[in-house]
Design an enzyme around this catalytic site. Structure first.
Site, PDB file in Angstrom:
ATOM      1  N   LYS A  62       0.806  -1.227   0.000  1.00 10.61           N
ATOM      2  CA  LYS A  62       0.000   0.000   0.000  1.00 10.61           C
ATOM      3  C   LYS A  62       0.836   1.273   0.000  1.00 10.61           C
ATOM      4  O   LYS A  62       0.413   2.292  -0.554  1.00 10.61           O
ATOM      5  CB  LYS A  62      -0.946   0.001   1.211  1.00 10.61           C
ATOM      6  CG  LYS A  62      -2.004  -1.091   1.153  1.00 10.61           C
ATOM      7  CD  LYS A  62      -3.010  -0.825   0.052  1.00 10.61           C
ATOM      8  CE  LYS A  62      -3.982  -1.974  -0.096  1.00 10.61           C
ATOM      9  NZ  LYS A  62      -4.892  -1.835  -1.232  1.00 10.61           N
TER      10      LYS A  62
ATOM     11  N   GLU B 133      -9.667   5.896   2.901  1.00 16.07           N
ATOM     12  CA  GLU B 133     -10.573   4.836   3.372  1.00 16.07           C
ATOM     13  C   GLU B 133      -9.671   3.643   3.695  1.00 16.07           C
ATOM     14  O   GLU B 133      -8.570   3.526   3.119  1.00 16.07           O
ATOM     15  CB  GLU B 133     -11.590   4.484   2.281  1.00 16.07           C
ATOM     16  CG  GLU B 133     -11.123   3.472   1.241  1.00 16.07           C
ATOM     17  CD  GLU B 133      -9.978   3.971   0.356  1.00 16.07           C
ATOM     18  OE1 GLU B 133      -9.764   5.196   0.236  1.00 16.07           O
ATOM     19  OE2 GLU B 133      -9.281   3.114  -0.212  1.00 16.07           O
TER      20      GLU B 133
ATOM     21  N   SER C 146       1.727  -9.632  -0.732  1.00 18.04           N
ATOM     22  CA  SER C 146       1.271  -8.237  -0.620  1.00 18.04           C
ATOM     23  C   SER C 146       1.430  -7.662   0.786  1.00 18.04           C
ATOM     24  O   SER C 146       1.624  -6.456   0.931  1.00 18.04           O
ATOM     25  CB  SER C 146      -0.194  -8.133  -1.050  1.00 18.04           C
ATOM     26  OG  SER C 146      -1.002  -8.983  -0.268  1.00 18.04           O
TER      27      SER C 146
HETATM   28  C1  LIG Z   1      -1.991  -6.731   2.752  1.00 25.91           C
HETATM   29  C2  LIG Z   1      -3.069  -6.509   1.730  1.00 25.91           C
HETATM   30  N1  LIG Z   1      -3.075  -7.267   0.606  1.00 25.91           N
HETATM   31  C3  LIG Z   1      -4.033  -7.108  -0.336  1.00 25.91           C
HETATM   32  C4  LIG Z   1      -5.034  -6.165  -0.181  1.00 25.91           C
HETATM   33  C5  LIG Z   1      -6.098  -6.065  -1.237  1.00 25.91           C
HETATM   34  O1  LIG Z   1      -6.062  -4.787  -1.846  1.00 25.91           O
HETATM   35  P1  LIG Z   1      -5.711  -4.670  -3.397  1.00 25.91           P
HETATM   36  O2  LIG Z   1      -4.264  -5.028  -3.538  1.00 25.91           O
HETATM   37  O3  LIG Z   1      -5.978  -3.246  -3.746  1.00 25.91           O
HETATM   38  O4  LIG Z   1      -6.600  -5.650  -4.112  1.00 25.91           O
HETATM   39  C6  LIG Z   1      -5.057  -5.338   0.960  1.00 25.91           C
HETATM   40  C7  LIG Z   1      -6.080  -4.289   1.081  1.00 25.91           C
HETATM   41  N2  LIG Z   1      -6.047  -3.455   1.998  1.00 25.91           N
HETATM   42  C8  LIG Z   1      -6.755  -2.187   1.959  1.00 25.91           C
HETATM   43  C9  LIG Z   1      -6.540  -1.492   3.291  1.00 25.91           C
HETATM   44  O5  LIG Z   1      -5.539  -1.829   3.976  1.00 25.91           O
HETATM   45  O6  LIG Z   1      -7.278  -0.588   3.598  1.00 25.91           O
HETATM   46  C10 LIG Z   1      -8.184  -2.339   1.613  1.00 25.91           C
HETATM   47  O7  LIG Z   1      -8.849  -2.802   2.732  1.00 25.91           O
HETATM   48  C11 LIG Z   1      -8.773  -1.081   0.995  1.00 25.91           C
HETATM   49  C12 LIG Z   1      -7.858   0.016   0.706  1.00 25.91           C
HETATM   50  C13 LIG Z   1      -9.363  -1.468  -0.328  1.00 25.91           C
HETATM   51  C14 LIG Z   1      -4.055  -5.512   1.931  1.00 25.91           C
HETATM   52  O8  LIG Z   1      -4.030  -4.740   3.059  1.00 25.91           O
END
Ligand SMILES: Cc1ncc(COP(=O)(O)O)c(/C=N/[C@H](C(=O)O)[C@@H](O)C(C)C)c1O
Length: 389
Positions: free
Chosen positions: A82, A104, A372
């Site tokens: 992120k 968000e 991720s």
């Molecule tokens: C460690 C980890 N891996 C995958 C994801 C899925 O988000 P994408 O990569 O945007 O599909 C997330 C998504 N996290 C966001 C968050 O941290 O707020 C999500 O909840 C929103 C921004 C969409 C994540 O934290």
């Protein structure tokens, strides 16, 4: 739309000027060597890039098929992919001179990554987070507070990511003159799906170079989990012209796609609809009402998906599958025991599909999985399920 029939800018009139300004700013900076140099500098010296491409040898041997390589986005500062996006968008916010950012969050990783860049740049930061997610991602809520951000619990709807994004958009409509909205995934009105994909594409560019160096050729397959879809697009995009590289996007199968309790709009062939400003695959009923979703992981608990994924599904460039909560927990435990790496529950969806795919391939073939994020935030969830809290 900007991705075939998908994408677009379905928002209230008040945001059009801000989105036009953002698009102009982004498109001019995207090709500005100075901006790119500053972005690359921050990624190297603050995030700690490049992230390693790690050969999970013991796990691969235990599965008996393809070699599995992990792209270690869990080793980035703040613990997930992120931050690549928030570094880029914070530079855009600085250029537009807005003193406040909003975001968000569901898993809390994007919220932490936003609060982190806000602290570094001396910006005010408000993060909207579903009250249900505030409960299940408490570690990240504390981190955001310690970083000086305000976490605003959202009680409406299902009290998860979708509702947090609704509130963030509402805030932005009211405060657009002094506020920059850092969207955390490849959703939202144009140009967000484009710029979030571009900022994350550093992952795929590194992975492509590392594959040639460490494997001696391109990988046979890429796997990434898909919530809004930003880590998947970031890994996949630089490979999109490489026809020999198969791509798998893994969505949240929850209790099983057939039960209806999931968050897999692509794998379940959901109808098309508009959510958060863009047209895409959307879990919704005939009247267009957005369906409730279910997933063990807050980060994938989202009824929509980035419009570029919708297009790639239609053209067949990526195969979208779902991993159920049970398979996800097994993959979480297996990687922790086999490689001493504790993945985020979101990430464990991609690992669950690697467990299915690797044994069907030869030992001289190679899979790259986007790791991720790290699993620290999920330890209490798993401990509760193990009855060891
Ligand atoms: C460690 C980890 N891996 C995958 C994801 C899925 O988000 P994408 O990569 O945007 O599909 C997330 C998504 N996290 C966001 C968050 O941290 O707020 C999500 O909840 C929103 C921004 C969409 C994540 O934290």
């Amino acid at each position: 739309g900007h991705f075939g029939p998908y994408g677009g800018r379905f928002v209230s009139e008040t945001l059009s000027f801000a989105l036009d300004e953002l698009e102009k700013t982004y498109l001019s900076l995207r090709d500005d060597p100075e901006f790119q140099a500053e972005f690359d500098y921050d990624l190297a010296h603050y995030v700690g890039r490049p992230s390693p491409l790690y050969h999970a040898k013991r796990w691969s041997e235990s599965l008996g098929g393809a070699q599995i390589w992990l792209k270690r986005e869990d080793l980035n500062h703040t613990g997930a992919h992120k931050v690549n996006n928030t570094i880029g968008q914070a530079l855009l916010a600085k250029k537009t001179g807005k003193p406040r950012i909003i975001a968000e969050t569901g898993a809390g990783q994007h919220g932490v990554a936003s609060a982190t860049v806000a602290a570094r740049l001396g910006l005010e930061c408000d993060v909207y987070m579903g009250a249900a997610d505030v409960e299940r991602q408490k570690l990240n809520v504390y981190r955001m507070h310690l970083l000086g951000a305000r976490v605003i619990p959202v009680e409406s709807g299902t009290r998860t990511l979708k509702d947090a994004m609704n509130e963030a958009l509402r805030d932005w409509v009211t405060n657009v003159d002094n506020t920059f909205y850092i969207i955390g995934t490849v959703a939202g009105p144009h140009p967000y799906p484009l710029l979030v994909r571009d900022f994350n594409a550093v992952v795929g560019r590194e992975a492509r170079r590392q594959s040639l160096e460490q494997i001696g050729r391109l990988p046979d397959a890429l796997i990434a989990c898909v919530g809004g879809g930003s880590n998947a697009l970031g890994l996949f995009y630089p490979f999109v012209e490489d026809d020999g590289v198969a791509m798998y996007g893994v969505e949240a199968g929850g209790d099983g796609v057939e039960t209806g309790r999931h968050a897999a709009p692509l794998a379940s062939n959901a109808p098309r609809g508009v959510l958060h400003g863009n047209r895409t695959y959307l879990m919704s009923d005939e009247a267009g009402q957005v369906s409730d979703t279910h997933s063990i992981s807050a980060g994938l608990d989202y009824p929509g998906v980035g419009p570029e994924h919708a297009l790639w599904k239609d053209v067949g460039r990526v195969e979208y599958v779902a991993a159920n909560d049970k398979e996800v927990l097994e993959a979480f435990r297996e990687l922790t025991h086999m490689e001493g790496i504790m993945p985020a529950l979101e990430t464990a969806h991609a690992l669950a599909h690697a467990k299915v795919l690797a044994p069907t391939m030869r030992t001289d073939q190679h899979i790259v999985v986007n790791l991720s994020g790290r699993g620290d935030k999920d330890i209490m969830t798993v401990a509760k399920l193990d009855g060891i809290e």
